[in-house]
Design a protein around this motif. Structure first.
Motif, PDB file in Angstrom:
ATOM      1  N   GLU A  72       0.789  -1.309   0.085  1.00 11.28           N
ATOM      2  CA  GLU A  72       0.263   0.004  -0.152  1.00 11.28           C
ATOM      3  C   GLU A  72       0.917   1.140  -0.143  1.00 11.28           C
ATOM      4  O   GLU A  72       1.692   1.372   0.961  1.00 11.28           O
ATOM      5  N   LYS A  73       0.814   1.949  -1.022  1.00 14.71           N
ATOM      6  CA  LYS A  73       1.690   3.074  -1.296  1.00 14.71           C
ATOM      7  C   LYS A  73       1.874   3.806   0.016  1.00 14.71           C
ATOM      8  O   LYS A  73       0.885   4.394   0.633  1.00 14.71           O
ATOM      9  N   ASN A  74       3.043   4.291   0.403  1.00 17.16           N
ATOM     10  CA  ASN A  74       3.351   5.156   1.563  1.00 17.16           C
ATOM     11  C   ASN A  74       2.962   4.462   2.743  1.00 17.16           C
ATOM     12  O   ASN A  74       3.126   5.370   3.799  1.00 17.16           O
ATOM     13  N   LYS A  75       2.438   3.376   3.003  1.00 18.28           N
ATOM     14  CA  LYS A  75       2.110   2.839   4.141  1.00 18.28           C
ATOM     15  C   LYS A  75       3.081   1.448   4.641  1.00 18.28           C
ATOM     16  O   LYS A  75       3.453   1.494   5.599  1.00 18.28           O
ATOM     17  N   HIS A  76       2.852   0.549   3.898  1.00 20.21           N
ATOM     18  CA  HIS A  76       3.450  -0.735   3.906  1.00 20.21           C
ATOM     19  C   HIS A  76       3.671  -1.486   2.761  1.00 20.21           C
ATOM     20  O   HIS A  76       3.223  -1.303   1.735  1.00 20.21           O
ATOM     21  N   PHE A  77       4.771  -2.399   3.103  1.00 20.14           N
ATOM     22  CA  PHE A  77       5.281  -3.493   1.951  1.00 20.14           C
ATOM     23  C   PHE A  77       5.683  -4.503   2.434  1.00 20.14           C
ATOM     24  O   PHE A  77       6.520  -4.239   3.688  1.00 20.14           O
ATOM     25  N   SER A  78       5.318  -5.731   2.348  1.00 19.90           N
ATOM     26  CA  SER A  78       5.843  -6.922   2.588  1.00 19.90           C
ATOM     27  C   SER A  78       5.839  -7.920   1.640  1.00 19.90           C
ATOM     28  O   SER A  78       4.834  -7.896   0.580  1.00 19.90           O
ATOM     29  N   TYR A  79       6.868  -9.085   1.962  1.00 19.66           N
ATOM     30  CA  TYR A  79       7.060 -10.133   1.076  1.00 19.66           C
ATOM     31  C   TYR A  79       7.244 -11.324   1.855  1.00 19.66           C
ATOM     32  O   TYR A  79       7.656 -11.296   2.938  1.00 19.66           O
ATOM     33  N   ARG A  80       7.038 -12.562   1.283  1.00 19.39           N
ATOM     34  CA  ARG A  80       7.188 -13.832   1.871  1.00 19.39           C
ATOM     35  C   ARG A  80       8.003 -14.896   1.127  1.00 19.39           C
ATOM     36  O   ARG A  80       8.082 -14.894  -0.268  1.00 19.39           O
ATOM     37  N   SER A  81       8.956 -15.461   1.684  1.00 20.58           N
ATOM     38  CA  SER A  81       9.693 -16.631   1.170  1.00 20.58           C
ATOM     39  C   SER A  81       9.092 -18.012   1.887  1.00 20.58           C
ATOM     40  O   SER A  81       8.952 -17.881   3.015  1.00 20.58           O
ATOM     41  N   ASP A  82       8.998 -18.930   1.102  1.00 25.84           N
ATOM     42  CA  ASP A  82       8.358 -20.255   1.656  1.00 25.84           C
ATOM     43  C   ASP A  82       9.411 -21.472   1.069  1.00 25.84           C
ATOM     44  O   ASP A  82       9.110 -21.650  -0.045  1.00 25.84           O
TER      45      ASP A  82
END
Length: 149
Positions: A72-82
Protein backbone atom coordinates in the motif's frame (compact mmCIF):
# COMPACT_ATOMS: atom_id res chain seq x y z
CA UNK A 1 4.93 -11.38 16.90
CA UNK A 2 8.19 -10.48 15.18
CA UNK A 3 11.25 -12.68 15.58
CA UNK A 4 13.40 -9.59 15.05
CA UNK A 5 12.70 -5.98 14.15
CA UNK A 6 14.21 -2.52 13.85
CA UNK A 7 13.12 1.07 13.27
CA UNK A 8 14.90 4.17 12.03
CA UNK A 9 14.07 7.78 11.26
CA UNK A 10 15.19 8.77 7.75
CA UNK A 11 15.45 12.44 6.83
CA UNK A 12 13.51 11.99 3.60
CA UNK A 13 9.82 12.31 2.68
CA UNK A 14 7.66 9.23 3.20
CA UNK A 15 7.03 8.93 -0.56
CA UNK A 16 10.75 8.67 -1.28
CA UNK A 17 11.41 6.08 1.44
CA UNK A 18 8.43 3.94 0.43
CA UNK A 19 9.34 4.09 -3.29
CA UNK A 20 12.94 3.10 -2.55
CA UNK A 21 12.02 0.08 -0.41
CA UNK A 22 9.13 -1.14 -2.56
CA UNK A 23 11.32 -1.00 -5.69
CA UNK A 24 12.91 -4.33 -4.87
CA UNK A 25 15.76 -3.73 -7.31
CA UNK A 26 17.22 -1.47 -4.58
CA UNK A 27 17.43 -4.35 -2.07
CA UNK A 28 21.12 -4.96 -2.68
CA UNK A 29 21.84 -1.42 -1.44
CA UNK A 30 20.43 -2.09 2.03
CA UNK A 31 20.65 -5.90 2.23
CA UNK A 32 24.32 -6.81 1.58
CA UNK A 33 23.72 -10.48 0.75
CA UNK A 34 21.20 -9.76 -2.00
CA UNK A 35 22.95 -9.83 -5.36
CA UNK A 36 20.00 -9.36 -7.71
CA UNK A 37 16.22 -9.19 -7.96
CA UNK A 38 14.37 -10.28 -11.10
CA UNK A 39 10.91 -8.72 -11.33
CA UNK A 40 8.18 -9.75 -13.79
CA UNK A 41 7.73 -6.13 -14.89
CA UNK A 42 8.73 -2.58 -14.06
CA UNK A 43 5.30 -1.75 -12.70
CA UNK A 44 3.80 -1.58 -9.22
CA UNK A 45 4.09 -4.92 -7.41
CA UNK A 46 0.71 -6.27 -6.33
CA UNK A 47 -0.07 -8.89 -3.68
CA UNK A 48 0.47 -12.29 -5.26
CA UNK A 49 3.19 -11.07 -7.64
CA UNK A 50 6.44 -13.01 -7.46
CA UNK A 51 10.06 -11.93 -7.85
CA UNK A 52 13.23 -13.99 -7.93
CA UNK A 53 15.92 -13.09 -5.39
CA UNK A 54 19.58 -14.08 -5.80
CA UNK A 55 21.67 -14.03 -2.58
CA UNK A 56 25.20 -14.90 -1.62
CA UNK A 57 25.14 -17.26 1.34
CA UNK A 58 28.47 -18.59 2.56
CA UNK A 59 30.10 -17.85 -0.78
CA UNK A 60 27.38 -19.53 -2.86
CA UNK A 61 24.65 -17.95 -4.92
CA UNK A 62 21.16 -19.13 -4.01
CA UNK A 63 17.92 -18.24 -5.72
CA UNK A 64 14.59 -17.94 -3.98
CA UNK A 65 11.10 -16.93 -5.04
CA UNK A 66 9.56 -14.08 -3.03
CA UNK A 67 5.82 -13.42 -3.05
CA UNK A 68 4.45 -9.93 -2.45
CA UNK A 69 2.03 -10.09 0.49
CA UNK A 70 0.97 -6.46 0.82
CA UNK A 71 1.81 -3.21 -0.88
CA UNK A 72 0.00 0.00 0.00
CA UNK A 73 1.63 3.16 -1.27
CA UNK A 74 3.43 5.17 1.47
CA UNK A 75 2.08 2.87 4.22
CA UNK A 76 3.43 -0.69 4.08
CA UNK A 77 5.15 -3.28 1.95
CA UNK A 78 5.82 -6.95 2.69
CA UNK A 79 6.93 -10.13 1.00
CA UNK A 80 7.21 -13.78 1.93
CA UNK A 81 9.58 -16.62 1.16
CA UNK A 82 8.48 -20.21 1.67
CA UNK A 83 11.11 -22.89 1.16
CA UNK A 84 11.72 -26.32 2.70
CA UNK A 85 9.50 -25.79 5.74
CA UNK A 86 10.80 -22.27 6.44
CA UNK A 87 8.49 -19.33 5.84
CA UNK A 88 9.89 -15.87 6.38
CA UNK A 89 7.85 -12.70 6.02
CA UNK A 90 9.57 -9.32 5.92
CA UNK A 91 7.29 -6.35 6.65
CA UNK A 92 8.08 -2.68 6.23
CA UNK A 93 5.84 0.05 7.65
CA UNK A 94 6.21 3.76 7.00
CA UNK A 95 4.88 6.74 8.94
CA UNK A 96 5.63 10.42 9.05
CA UNK A 97 7.96 11.54 11.81
CA UNK A 98 9.58 14.80 12.85
CA UNK A 99 12.15 15.60 10.23
CA UNK A 100 11.32 12.72 7.89
CA UNK A 101 9.97 9.20 7.85
CA UNK A 102 9.90 6.43 10.42
CA UNK A 103 10.67 3.13 8.68
CA UNK A 104 9.91 0.02 10.72
CA UNK A 105 10.98 -3.48 9.70
CA UNK A 106 9.94 -6.79 11.22
CA UNK A 107 10.75 -10.38 10.34
CA UNK A 108 8.32 -13.17 11.13
CA UNK A 109 9.74 -16.67 10.83
CA UNK A 110 7.54 -19.79 10.82
CA UNK A 111 8.74 -23.35 10.55
CA UNK A 112 7.06 -26.65 9.80
CA UNK A 113 8.38 -30.11 10.33
CA UNK A 114 10.34 -31.40 13.29
CA UNK A 115 13.79 -30.61 11.91
CA UNK A 116 12.91 -26.99 11.13
CA UNK A 117 11.17 -26.47 14.48
CA UNK A 118 14.22 -27.77 16.31
CA UNK A 119 16.57 -25.46 14.40
CA UNK A 120 14.29 -22.39 14.34
CA UNK A 121 16.37 -20.41 16.88
CA UNK A 122 19.53 -21.04 14.85
CA UNK A 123 17.74 -20.01 11.63
CA UNK A 124 16.37 -16.82 13.19
CA UNK A 125 19.85 -15.92 14.49
CA UNK A 126 21.35 -16.51 11.05
CA UNK A 127 18.70 -14.38 9.31
CA UNK A 128 19.16 -11.65 11.89
CA UNK A 129 22.92 -11.61 11.23
CA UNK A 130 22.27 -11.41 7.48
CA UNK A 131 19.35 -8.95 7.42
CA UNK A 132 19.08 -7.42 10.90
CA UNK A 133 21.03 -4.25 10.09
CA UNK A 134 19.09 -3.33 7.00
CA UNK A 135 17.37 -0.32 8.58
CA UNK A 136 20.68 1.37 9.33
CA UNK A 137 21.90 0.47 5.80
CA UNK A 138 18.65 1.88 4.40
CA UNK A 139 19.14 5.15 6.29
CA UNK A 140 22.74 5.39 5.03
CA UNK A 141 21.69 4.66 1.43
CA UNK A 142 18.90 7.24 1.38
CA UNK A 143 20.67 9.98 3.34
CA UNK A 144 24.09 9.34 1.81
CA UNK A 145 25.67 9.40 5.26
CA UNK A 146 27.40 6.09 5.54
CA UNK A 147 29.65 3.65 3.77
CA UNK A 148 28.41 1.94 0.65
CA UNK A 149 27.95 -1.81 0.75
Amino acid sequence: MADFEASVIIRKPIEEVYEYVSNMENMSEFMPNVVKIDKPSDGFLMPGDKVLETRMIRGRETRNELEIVENEKNKHFSYRSDINGLQSTYRYRFSEADGGTKAHFEAIIKTTGLRMRITKRFIVDMLKREDGNQMSYLKDALEGTGPTL
